[in-house]
Each structure stands twice: as structure tokens, then as C-alpha cells.
Design a protein around this motif. Structure first.
Motif, PDB file in Angstrom:
ATOM      1  N   ILE A   1      47.918  20.224 -12.835  1.00  0.00           N
ATOM      2  CA  ILE A   1      47.097  19.150 -12.251  1.00  0.00           C
ATOM      3  C   ILE A   1      47.175  17.900 -13.122  1.00  0.00           C
ATOM      4  O   ILE A   1      47.366  16.785 -12.618  1.00  0.00           O
TER       5      ILE A   1
ATOM      6  N   LEU B   1      37.365  23.291 -13.118  1.00  0.00           N
ATOM      7  CA  LEU B   1      38.200  22.124 -12.823  1.00  0.00           C
ATOM      8  C   LEU B   1      37.372  20.869 -12.555  1.00  0.00           C
ATOM      9  O   LEU B   1      37.781  19.763 -12.923  1.00  0.00           O
TER      10      LEU B   1
ATOM     11  N   ILE C   1      36.979  28.836 -10.772  1.00  0.00           N
ATOM     12  CA  ILE C   1      37.939  27.741 -10.573  1.00  0.00           C
ATOM     13  C   ILE C   1      37.236  26.402 -10.362  1.00  0.00           C
ATOM     14  O   ILE C   1      37.495  25.428 -11.070  1.00  0.00           O
TER      15      ILE C   1
ATOM     16  N   VAL D   1      47.067  22.902  -4.865  1.00  0.00           N
ATOM     17  CA  VAL D   1      47.665  23.924  -5.723  1.00  0.00           C
ATOM     18  C   VAL D   1      47.774  25.228  -4.941  1.00  0.00           C
ATOM     19  O   VAL D   1      46.806  25.668  -4.319  1.00  0.00           O
TER      20      VAL D   1
ATOM     21  N   MET E   1      44.299  30.097  -3.359  1.00  0.00           N
ATOM     22  CA  MET E   1      44.385  31.200  -4.332  1.00  0.00           C
ATOM     23  C   MET E   1      44.620  32.526  -3.626  1.00  0.00           C
ATOM     24  O   MET E   1      43.911  32.853  -2.681  1.00  0.00           O
TER      25      MET E   1
ATOM     26  N   THR F   1      46.890  27.164 -16.776  1.00  0.00           N
ATOM     27  CA  THR F   1      48.099  26.804 -16.012  1.00  0.00           C
ATOM     28  C   THR F   1      47.744  25.803 -14.913  1.00  0.00           C
ATOM     29  O   THR F   1      48.473  24.825 -14.688  1.00  0.00           O
ATOM     30  N   MET F   2      46.618  26.030 -14.249  1.00  0.00           N
ATOM     31  CA  MET F   2      46.148  25.065 -13.239  1.00  0.00           C
ATOM     32  C   MET F   2      45.948  23.698 -13.873  1.00  0.00           C
ATOM     33  O   MET F   2      46.416  22.684 -13.337  1.00  0.00           O
ATOM     34  N   GLU F   3      45.260  23.682 -14.988  1.00  0.00           N
ATOM     35  CA  GLU F   3      44.948  22.416 -15.649  1.00  0.00           C
ATOM     36  C   GLU F   3      46.220  21.674 -16.048  1.00  0.00           C
ATOM     37  O   GLU F   3      46.328  20.451 -15.852  1.00  0.00           O
TER      38      GLU F   3
ATOM     39  N   VAL G   1      48.430  29.034  -5.651  1.00  0.00           N
ATOM     40  CA  VAL G   1      48.525  30.041  -6.711  1.00  0.00           C
ATOM     41  C   VAL G   1      49.122  31.310  -6.125  1.00  0.00           C
ATOM     42  O   VAL G   1      48.442  32.083  -5.447  1.00  0.00           O
TER      43      VAL G   1
ATOM     44  N   PHE H   1      52.286  22.902  -7.299  1.00  0.00           N
ATOM     45  CA  PHE H   1      51.367  21.768  -7.255  1.00  0.00           C
ATOM     46  C   PHE H   1      52.017  20.660  -6.437  1.00  0.00           C
ATOM     47  O   PHE H   1      53.217  20.410  -6.582  1.00  0.00           O
TER      48      PHE H   1
ATOM     49  N   ILE I   1      42.581  24.147  -3.946  1.00  0.00           N
ATOM     50  CA  ILE I   1      43.259  25.301  -4.520  1.00  0.00           C
ATOM     51  C   ILE I   1      43.407  26.390  -3.459  1.00  0.00           C
ATOM     52  O   ILE I   1      42.417  26.837  -2.875  1.00  0.00           O
TER      53      ILE I   1
ATOM     54  N   MET J   1      52.991  29.005  -9.714  1.00  0.00           N
ATOM     55  CA  MET J   1      51.923  28.126  -9.254  1.00  0.00           C
ATOM     56  C   MET J   1      52.580  26.814  -8.835  1.00  0.00           C
ATOM     57  O   MET J   1      53.279  26.186  -9.627  1.00  0.00           O
TER      58      MET J   1
END
Length: 405
Positions: free
Chosen positions: A132, A180, A176, A89, A152, A127-129, A91, A98, A150, A96
Motif C-alpha cells: 500500500i 491500516l 486489518i 488489495v 481477503m 506485507t499489506m502495509e 490477498v 495491489f 481489501i 498479494m
């Protein structure tokens, strides 16, 4: 010497040998068992036993047989690239990104999400979740995933997997790794995006043949990854590489960090766009007007590059000036770190030759010695995917860890 210590030493030695062989197959494969034994000075039975284990765990596969020199044809070994996957990912400040890669860094799937404006810590994690989960669901065999990396923006604590400060969002202490790992039950590694970009280039890009490099990520912000003898340098408080906040002009414009004349305030994407708008408001003639249909707020680095390709004098001038400012920052890095190669990535790097012309001219003028004036400077091989691929490498590093680590 105790039995326990002896057994522990044996396991460590076996692990070190496994690491040596696994990396040799990754870097030099297809390669025969005999060649591995010769290059590593390990005994043929040791190599055979470890290779057997690597084949059983599906990290290594046997491939086509080689040419015989009179005896049996040797069977070659190579990494079983598609057996395992990593998820990375990147960021950024607006988007973002992926992606999923195999063990060779080949991209298998990709996805992108807009980051909510003025986000909270929870917005970033949500948003990450979402991204992913989308890619994990898209994969046919989720069990193949080794982990999540990640990259970042801002200052991170890689040990804790914590975003200490994300300046574009004015957010601090985003947990993070903890969040996660709890959600996905996979290993999570977190690093600054510029360091991730540098790591990606070191494994799969323009840094894979040398051990002393600096990667510079030039987008909406500017950061760098410093690699010394193949190891990422973080500094005492994880601040190493924050070159965007190096002062290059005491009377320069105010930066988002609050200081004046930072490299980022002069060379990052938004700074280039601001200079363009200022010039146009003074009556400068430019194709930029037509490209944005008179709406100056639409001007960004990509549109300036587009106009430069159409031989727009103002846009070419702006990009060369940006290169000169970057050149000052990079000259300071050359004098401080003296890397063998500098790799420029990020959105602004797409300006290519326009940017490099001013940059290289500045370094040739300002660097102290002939060798430093000729420091190798190249554009990122991995392009817009460099930080996300580098995030995947954070996971690969764990599985291909060398004995000295």
C-alpha cells in the motif's frame, strides 16, 4: 414535527437526491441535466443545485455540448473519473496483489508481493502495509485517494474489518481495518476475496446488467459471492459462499479443512496438479513430462493448461474432469439460489473452454428444468484483477451509496 427533525429530513432527502443523480451520471453519462430531471422526476432547479455541488466537489465535470432542438445546446455531465483514486488489495494464498483504479475501475498502477511462507498475523499486515505504501508513494497526488479496499481469502467480518479465519495461513482474527486505518488515515473496507471478485464484476464486468449473480473464484481455493437484488449476501455468520467446502464426493480426497470430498479438494488448482502427478506415476504418456523437464513437483494448473493447448490428452482430460466436478457444485447452487448468471474467475478459470465444456455438460445433465439447464455461465471479464478491482469497488460503494442502503 420538531425543527430538528425537519432539518434532518431535508438533509436526508438532499443526500438521497444527490445519490440518485451521482449514480445516474456514473451509469448513464454523458447525460444532460434535463435528461436527469426527466428520468428521476426531480425538478430542474433541484437537479441544477445538486449538479452544481457535485461539480464543486469535483466528482462530476461538464463535457461537450449536445445537439440543440431549437433552444440552447445542452451541456453533458460525466463522472470526473481521474480526480479520485481507490487502492485495492487481493490477498491470495501465495501472492498479494495491489492496484490503483480511478472511479471507472480503470487500472492506473499495480504491484505484487510474495506472502512469506507460514506467515504470522503481523507478516500479513506488514506485507499489506509495504504494498500500500509503495502505491501511495507512486501516486503523484496522494490526497486523491478515497480509501483502501481489501479482498481477503477465507472468512471475514466486513463490519469489523476483521479476517476471522484465513485457512491457507491457519491464522485467525487479523485486525486489518483497525491496523491500516491507523497507519494510513484512510477509510479501509474488508471483504472476502470471492465476494470482492463478484462485486468487481457487478460494477465493471459481466454482472453490470443484472442484479442476481453468483461469482465463483477458483484458484488455490474455491469461494463464491452471492448477489441478490444487487446486494451481497453474507449469511448469519459471514459463511455464505464457502462452496469450496461443499461435499461432492463422500469417498473423495481429504481437504485442507479436514473433511473429505470437498469441491475444493477436487477442483482447485492444487487438486488438479495432484491428479496429474498421480496419473503420470502410473505411466501415462503426456507432454507434461517435457514441460517440467521430468520434475513432477513443478506441475501446477498453469502448466496443465499449457499442455492442454498443445493438445495433450491427459491435460485436456484433467481440465474437463475438473469442469465436471465444478458442474456438480454449480448445479447445487442453481438449485439453491437460482441466479440469473454465474461468473467464473480465479486462476483455474484461465482454462477457459476446456473447463466450461465439462461444467456445462454436467449442468445440462443434472439441472431440474430447461431454464436451469441453460443458466448463463461466463468467464470473468476482469480476469486476474477481478478481486483487486472488486476491493476498490468496496470503497466506491461508500461514495456512490444508493438511497436504499
Amino acid at each position: 414535527m420538531s425543527t430538528k427533525f425537519t432539518r434532518g429530513s431535508f438533509q436526508l432527502m438532499k443526500s438521497m437526491n444527490r445519490s440518485i443523480i451521482l449514480n445516474m451520471v456514473r451509469e448513464e453519462g454523458p447525460i444532460s441535466r434535463a435528461a436527469i430531471a426527466k428520468k428521476t422526476s426531480l425538478t430542474p432547479p433541484t437537479v441544477s443545485n445538486i449538479v452544481k455541488e457535485l461539480i464543486e466537489t469535483k466528482f462530476v465535470i461538464e463535457t461537450t455540448q449536445g445537439t440543440s432542438n431549437g433552444g440552447r445546446k445542452p451541456t453533458f455531465l460525466e463522472i470526473n473519473a481521474d480526480q479520485f483514486l481507490t487502492l485495492g488489495v487481493d490477498v491470495g494464498t501465495v501472492t498479494m496483489k495491489f492496484l490503483v483504479t480511478n472511479l471507472r475501475g480503470d487500472i492506473k498502477h499495480q504491484y505484487a508481493l510474495e506472502i512469506p511462507s507460514s506467515p504470522t498475523n503481523t507478516d500479513i499486515l506488514d506485507t499489506m502495509e509495504e504494498g500500500i505504501r509503495y502505491l501511495l508513494d507512486k501516486a503523484e497526488t496522494p490526497g486523491k485517494f478515497l480509501g483502501i479496499g481489501i479482498g481477503m481469502h477465507g472468512i471475514v467480518d466486513p463490519e469489523q474489518g476483521l479476517s476471522l479465519f484465513a485457512p491457507a495461513f491457519h491464522l485467525r482474527n487479523i485486525p486489518i481495518k483497525e491496523t491500516l486505518e491507523k497507519k494510513f488515515k484512510l477509510m479501509v473496507k474488508v471483504e472476502n476475496d470471492a465476494r470482492a471478485m463478484t462485486l468487481g464484476e457487478y460494477w465493471f464486468g459481466h454482472g453490470n446488467d443484472i442484479d442476481n449473480i453468483v461469482g465463483i473464484n477458483v484458484g488455490n481455493g474455491i469461494g463464491a459471492g452471492v448477489m441478490v437484488k444487487g446486494n451481497m449476501f453474507h449469511g448469519f455468520h459471514n459463511l455464505a459462499g464457502e462452496i469450496g467446502h461443499m461435499t461432492v464426493d463422500l469417498s473423495g480426497p481429504k481437504c485442507t479443512c479436514g473433511n473429505y470430498g470437498c469441491l475444493q479438494a477436487l477442483s482447485a488448482g492444487p487438486a488438479i496438479a495432484e491428479r496429474a502427478k498421480k496419473e503420470l506415476k502410473t505411466g501415462r504418456n503426456s507432454k507434461l513430462y517435457d514441460l517440467v523437464e521430468g520434475d513432477l513437483e513443478r506441475i501446477d494448473g498453469a502448466i496443465i493448461y499449457e499442455a492442454a493447448l498443445e493438445n495433450d490428452d491427459l491435460s485436456i482430460e484433467l481440465l474437463r474432469q475438473t469442469g465436471r466436478y465444478l458442474g456438480i457444485g454449480l448445479t447445487n447452487l442453481i438449485h439453491t439460489i437460482n441466479p440469473e448468471r454465474m461468473i467464473i474467475g480465479g486462476g483455474v478459470s484461465k482454462s477457459g473452454s476446456f473447463l466450461l465444456e465439462g461444467l456445462e455438460e454436467t449442468i445440462r445433465t443434472r439441472a431440474l428444468t430447461e431454464d436451469s439447464k441453460n443458466t448463463s455461465i461466463v468467464l470473468s471479464k476482469l480476469g486476474e484483477h477481478a478481486s483487486a478491482i472488486g476491493a476498490c469497488v468496496l470503497v466506491l460503494e461508500e461514495f456512490f451509496a444508493r438511497s436504499e442502503h
